[in-house]
Write a protein that holds these residues in place. Structure first.
Motif, PDB file in Angstrom:
ATOM      1  N   LYS A   1      32.221  40.573  34.316  1.00 31.99           N
ATOM      2  CA  LYS A   1      32.662  40.701  32.920  1.00 31.99           C
ATOM      3  C   LYS A   1      34.007  41.396  32.795  1.00 31.99           C
ATOM      4  CE  LYS A   1      28.263  40.276  30.539  1.00 31.99           C
ATOM      5  NZ  LYS A   1      27.171  41.063  31.151  1.00 31.99           N
ATOM      6  N   THR A   2      34.265  42.354  33.707  1.00 29.39           N
ATOM      7  CA  THR A   2      35.547  43.069  33.680  1.00 29.39           C
ATOM      8  C   THR A   2      36.701  42.087  33.862  1.00 29.39           C
ATOM      9  OG1 THR A   2      34.426  44.944  34.669  1.00 29.39           O
ATOM     10  CG2 THR A   2      36.825  44.976  34.750  1.00 29.39           C
ATOM     11  N   VAL A   3      36.551  41.201  34.814  1.00 27.48           N
ATOM     12  CA  VAL A   3      37.589  40.213  35.087  1.00 27.48           C
ATOM     13  C   VAL A   3      37.668  39.195  33.948  1.00 27.48           C
ATOM     14  CG1 VAL A   3      38.312  38.372  36.666  1.00 27.48           C
ATOM     15  CG2 VAL A   3      37.328  40.481  37.582  1.00 27.48           C
ATOM     16  N   GLN A   4      36.502  38.771  33.499  1.00 22.03           N
ATOM     17  CA  GLN A   4      36.438  37.741  32.464  1.00 22.03           C
ATOM     18  C   GLN A   4      37.126  38.196  31.174  1.00 22.03           C
ATOM     19  OE1 GLN A   4      35.220  34.599  33.098  1.00 22.03           O
ATOM     20  NE2 GLN A   4      36.177  34.144  31.121  1.00 22.03           N
ATOM     21  N   SER A   5      36.917  39.459  30.798  1.00 19.84           N
ATOM     22  CA  SER A   5      37.533  39.926  29.547  1.00 19.84           C
ATOM     23  C   SER A   5      39.056  39.989  29.698  1.00 19.84           C
ATOM     24  CB  SER A   5      36.968  41.296  29.144  1.00 19.84           C
ATOM     25  OG  SER A   5      37.234  42.232  30.149  1.00 19.84           O
ATOM     26  N   TYR A   6      39.504  40.284  30.925  1.00 19.37           N
ATOM     27  CA  TYR A   6      40.934  40.287  31.226  1.00 19.37           C
ATOM     28  C   TYR A   6      41.512  38.881  31.049  1.00 19.37           C
ATOM     29  CZ  TYR A   6      45.089  41.716  33.929  1.00 19.37           C
ATOM     30  OH  TYR A   6      46.366  42.015  34.340  1.00 19.37           O
ATOM     31  N   ILE A   7      40.781  37.895  31.594  1.00 11.61           N
ATOM     32  CA  ILE A   7      41.233  36.502  31.493  1.00 11.61           C
ATOM     33  C   ILE A   7      41.264  36.044  30.033  1.00 11.61           C
ATOM     34  CG2 ILE A   7      40.664  34.095  32.063  1.00 11.61           C
ATOM     35  CD1 ILE A   7      39.314  35.238  34.598  1.00 11.61           C
ATOM     36  N   ASP A   8      40.223  36.437  29.287  1.00 18.05           N
ATOM     37  CA  ASP A   8      40.109  36.008  27.895  1.00 18.05           C
ATOM     38  C   ASP A   8      41.279  36.488  27.042  1.00 18.05           C
ATOM     39  OD1 ASP A   8      37.815  34.736  28.537  1.00 18.05           O
ATOM     40  OD2 ASP A   8      36.460  36.260  27.739  1.00 18.05           O
ATOM     41  N   GLU A   9      41.850  37.635  27.429  1.00 16.13           N
ATOM     42  CA  GLU A   9      42.958  38.185  26.640  1.00 16.13           C
ATOM     43  C   GLU A   9      44.279  37.483  26.920  1.00 16.13           C
ATOM     44  OE1 GLU A   9      43.076  42.421  27.176  1.00 16.13           O
ATOM     45  OE2 GLU A   9      41.028  42.600  26.400  1.00 16.13           O
ATOM     46  N   LEU A  10      44.350  36.831  28.084  1.00 19.83           N
ATOM     47  CA  LEU A  10      45.593  36.171  28.466  1.00 19.83           C
ATOM     48  C   LEU A  10      45.560  34.710  28.076  1.00 19.83           C
ATOM     49  CD1 LEU A  10      45.980  37.621  32.036  1.00 19.83           C
ATOM     50  CD2 LEU A  10      47.355  38.228  30.053  1.00 19.83           C
ATOM     51  N   ASP A  11      46.751  34.131  27.869  1.00 20.13           N
ATOM     52  CA  ASP A  11      46.755  32.678  27.715  1.00 20.13           C
ATOM     53  C   ASP A  11      47.798  32.069  28.650  1.00 20.13           C
ATOM     54  OD1 ASP A  11      48.671  33.897  26.263  1.00 20.13           O
ATOM     55  OD2 ASP A  11      48.509  32.585  24.513  1.00 20.13           O
ATOM     56  N   GLN A  12      47.537  32.236  29.918  1.00 23.22           N
ATOM     57  CA  GLN A  12      48.426  31.685  30.936  1.00 23.22           C
ATOM     58  C   GLN A  12      47.648  30.690  31.786  1.00 23.22           C
ATOM     59  OE1 GLN A  12      49.912  36.145  31.578  1.00 23.22           O
ATOM     60  NE2 GLN A  12      50.064  34.848  33.372  1.00 23.22           N
ATOM     61  N   ASN A  13      48.386  29.916  32.531  1.00 18.26           N
ATOM     62  CA  ASN A  13      47.725  28.940  33.396  1.00 18.26           C
ATOM     63  C   ASN A  13      47.244  29.545  34.699  1.00 18.26           C
ATOM     64  OD1 ASN A  13      47.968  26.993  31.546  1.00 18.26           O
ATOM     65  ND2 ASN A  13      49.735  25.991  32.505  1.00 18.26           N
ATOM     66  N   THR A  14      48.012  30.489  35.206  1.00 14.31           N
ATOM     67  CA  THR A  14      47.562  31.158  36.425  1.00 14.31           C
ATOM     68  C   THR A  14      47.419  32.641  36.129  1.00 14.31           C
ATOM     69  OG1 THR A  14      49.839  31.332  37.114  1.00 14.31           O
ATOM     70  CG2 THR A  14      48.545  29.540  38.085  1.00 14.31           C
ATOM     71  N   VAL A  15      46.404  33.222  36.698  1.00  9.95           N
ATOM     72  CA  VAL A  15      46.172  34.638  36.451  1.00  9.95           C
ATOM     73  C   VAL A  15      46.021  35.338  37.789  1.00  9.95           C
ATOM     74  CG1 VAL A  15      44.821  36.241  35.086  1.00  9.95           C
ATOM     75  CG2 VAL A  15      44.703  33.806  34.588  1.00  9.95           C
ATOM     76  N   SER A  16      46.603  36.505  37.893  1.00 12.81           N
ATOM     77  CA  SER A  16      46.343  37.302  39.083  1.00 12.81           C
ATOM     78  C   SER A  16      45.931  38.697  38.637  1.00 12.81           C
ATOM     79  CB  SER A  16      47.575  37.248  39.983  1.00 12.81           C
ATOM     80  OG  SER A  16      48.074  38.502  40.230  1.00 12.81           O
ATOM     81  N   ILE A  17      44.794  39.139  39.161  1.00 16.57           N
ATOM     82  CA  ILE A  17      44.180  40.363  38.657  1.00 16.57           C
ATOM     83  C   ILE A  17      43.988  41.382  39.778  1.00 16.57           C
ATOM     84  CG2 ILE A  17      42.114  41.304  37.535  1.00 16.57           C
ATOM     85  CD1 ILE A  17      41.761  38.360  36.429  1.00 16.57           C
ATOM     86  N   PRO A  18      44.587  42.563  39.635  1.00 14.39           N
ATOM     87  CA  PRO A  18      44.388  43.594  40.654  1.00 14.39           C
ATOM     88  C   PRO A  18      43.056  44.335  40.427  1.00 14.39           C
ATOM     89  CG  PRO A  18      45.999  44.317  39.019  1.00 14.39           C
ATOM     90  CD  PRO A  18      45.499  42.982  38.566  1.00 14.39           C
TER      91      PRO A  18
END
Lengths: 156, 450
Positions: A32-49
């Motif tokens: 869920k931590t990662v998912q909420s990060y993704i949900d806030e972005l609107d990019q095609n590629t995401v990189s998450i530390p």
């Protein structure tokens, strides 16, 4: 909005030690931590530390998620996988993965790890549990005797 | 560097937050949390007081003296834990007691604990009370209106007496297991009527009279076992149902079964009553299950089927075609040529297990079985046959010969039976040789004896 989300093809996760993992969006749904990060972005590629998770642990978590997200696998195959998954881990691994699961906010994986740890310390002595959690006793023998006497109901 | 990382790990471990420790404790028996974990260190001393999940069991071995003393210690423990906890909410409670006598004191204690758990925070209640004599426990009705209860399990000496007017409101309940001695089907029916989203129902009971049960339409898995010969009459209309196990169940009329097209696995022990010996409701059930993948038909079911027909008019009864069936287990009272016809109705079958239940001579039928064509499954997909309870009758041998000859993809033909157990080694060898020497349709087929 929905269209933007579905356009994300690959998610890059970067572990504490810098190791990089590329995964498909359905694999991180449980995190869920990662998912909420993704949900806030609107990019095609995401990189998450993920500075609180080591590479080895993240690899194991991804392996677990892949198995459980698969629709082709039967319930029995998943249970068999879970059994083997726990079997090859040491106690340290389980405790680290428990913390990682908590940080990533993965409900069912957290429960899975907590259960596996509980199964190991059930029916064991106080000394065993101390070793397991790597804890030094801070009770004097007198204190412990006192506790046992005061709470007689608990030690019958 | 490595050293540093190791220290880092150790620090992280000792600082495992209370919430995570409590999560671990919630999977342990409460006794362990209270009397073992509390002595680990000062920090662990009061951890258990934050628990919202309790698992109490009275591990008494019946037949030893001092039983009522033993229960008193257990009661003292549970009362102390419930009184000293900090969190007032109970999310889960598992309580099991096995005493040889259930006395008033035990029943009142259990009643108090269950009442303490009842409330809007309760998600799971598992209650198991076993005793060889004495009274039974009346479930406090307050449990049956816990709005957030997800899973309820009642086992043992528990009474459930409900009337139409009883307030049953379990809007969140997904899993219900009932394995209790004293209940009538009517009470179960009333209970089920208050569970609108139930998905898993595991029911095992001894009804006092044959009564009707209506199962919720939300069900995904249904297992009903009637433990006496009275049986129960079932009405099913559950479009989402995937797993179905019925033991000692009957069906009153054809309209009682509907919407079973999603069932993947079923085990059927469906009997006939004198008032209701027609095979039609059973055939309707089988027809409703025609999309199934895994099917077990118990002896009673086969009897009801066979009672209605003989080989001559098999084509007249509406025995359905199971186009998706991969695994079939058939338990028969005695060998019956019905098997040939069944094979013809299962074109995709991969595994076929036959069991002769009794040492009875088979149905007599003519010398040759008249099949229009070799069943499709034998030609293309049936790889494993297990013949259990082989007695050695000519009809059985003929069947084995037939499937060996016509099974083009058969890999294993396993035979087991009473007769085989009693055979001398050399007899067995001869027997095996006779079957192994038979002409086979599949080059890789192995005949084995269990």
């Amino acid at each position: 909005m929905a269209a933007e989300k579905s356009s994300i093809k690959i998610i890059t996760l970067i572990a504490a030690d810098g190791s990089v993992f590329e995964v498909e969006p359905n694999i991180v749904k449980e995190m869920k931590t990662v998912q909420s990060y993704i949900d806030e972005l609107d990019q095609n590629t995401v990189s998450i530390p993920l500075p609180n998770v080591f590479g080895n642990d993240l690899a194991m978590i991804i392996e677990y998620c892949k198995k459980h997200a698969s629709e082709e696998e039967t319930k029995e195959a998943k249970e068999e996988f879970d059994f083997e998954f726990v079997k090859r881990m040491k106690s340290d691994d389980k405790l680290r993965l428990l913390q990682a699961a908590s940080y990533l906010n993965m409900e069912s994986f957290l429960q899975f790890m907590a259960k596996a740890i509980a199964a190991e310390i059930e029916n064991q002595s106080v000394e065993f549990v101390r070793d397991y959690f790597q804890i030094e006793s801070d009770f004097t023998p007198e204190e412990e005797a006192e506790l046992r006497k005061e709470n007689e109901w608990a030690f019958k | 560097m490595e050293r540093e990382q190791e220290n880092d790990y150790t620090d992280r471990l000792s600082s495992l937050p209370d919430s995570l420790l409590c999560h671990i404790l919630s999977f342990l028996p409460t006794k362990t949390s209270v009397s073992t974990i509390s002595l680990v260190s000062h920090r662990y001393l009061h951890l258990w007081k934050n628990l919202q999940v309790f698992d109490f069991y009275n591990d008494y071995c019946p037949g030893v003296d001092g039983e009522s003393e033993h229960f008193k210690h257990f009661a003292l423990f549970v009362n102390a834990v419930l009184a000293l906890r900090h969190s007032r909410h109970i999310r889960k409670m598992h309580l099991s007691c096995g005493d040889s006598i259930l006395e008033d004191f035990n029943l009142i204690s259990v009643n108090t604990w269950v009442d303490a758990a009842a409330g809007s925070h309760l998600e799971e209640l598992h209650l198991a009370l076993f005793s060889s004599q004495g009274l039974g426990f009346y479930l406090p009705i307050s449990i049956l209106s816990c709005t957030n209860l997800l899973s309820l399990s009642l086992c043992g000496q528990i009474f459930l007496e409900l009337e139409q007017s009883s307030t049953i409101h379990l809007p969140s309940l997904k899993t219900l297991q009932l394995d209790i001695s004293y209940v009538n089907a009517n009470s179960v029916d009333i209970l089920l009527s208050g569970c609108p989203i139930l998905e898993t129902l595991d029911l095992s009971f001894s009804p006092e009279s044959l009564a009707k049960l209506h199962v919720p339409s939300s069900l995904k898995s249904l297992k009903v076992i009637v433990e006496n010969d009275i049986g129960a009459c079932l009405e099913i209309d559950a479009p989402g149902l995937k797993y179905l196990t019925l033991t000692k169940i009957t069906f009153g009329d054809v309209a009682a079964i509907g919407n079973l097209h999603n069932v993947e696995e079923a085990c059927l022990d469906v009997f006939s009553t004198p008032e209701n010996e027609y095979v039609d409701p059973l055939l309707t059930l089988l027809q409703a299950l025609s999309g199934i993948k895994h099917l077990v038909l118990c002896c009673s079911t086969a009897k009801r089927l066979l009672g209605a027909q003989s080989i001559i008019n098999f084509s007249n009864i509406r025995f359905p075609e199971f186009c998706h069936l991969l695994h079939l287990e058939l338990i028969l009272p005695a060998f019956d040529p019905f098997l040939y016809n069944v094979l013809q109705k299962c074109p995709m079958l991969q595994t076929f297990i036959i069991q002769n239940d009794q040492d009875k001579s088979p149905h007599e039928y003519g010398l040759a079985v008249n099949l229009e064509s070799v069943p499709k499954c034998l030609v293309s997909c049936l790889t494993f046959i297990h013949f259990k309870g082989y007695v050695g009758y000519w009809e059985e041998q003929e069947f084995i010969k037939y499937v060996l000859q016509n099974g083009l993809v058969l890999k294993t033909m396993l035979i087991s039976g009473v007769l085989l157990d009693q055979m001398m080694k050399w007899e067995k060898y001869r027997f095996l040789k006779r079957f192994s020497d038979l002409p086979k349709g599949s080059a890789v087929c192995k005949v084995k004896f269990d």
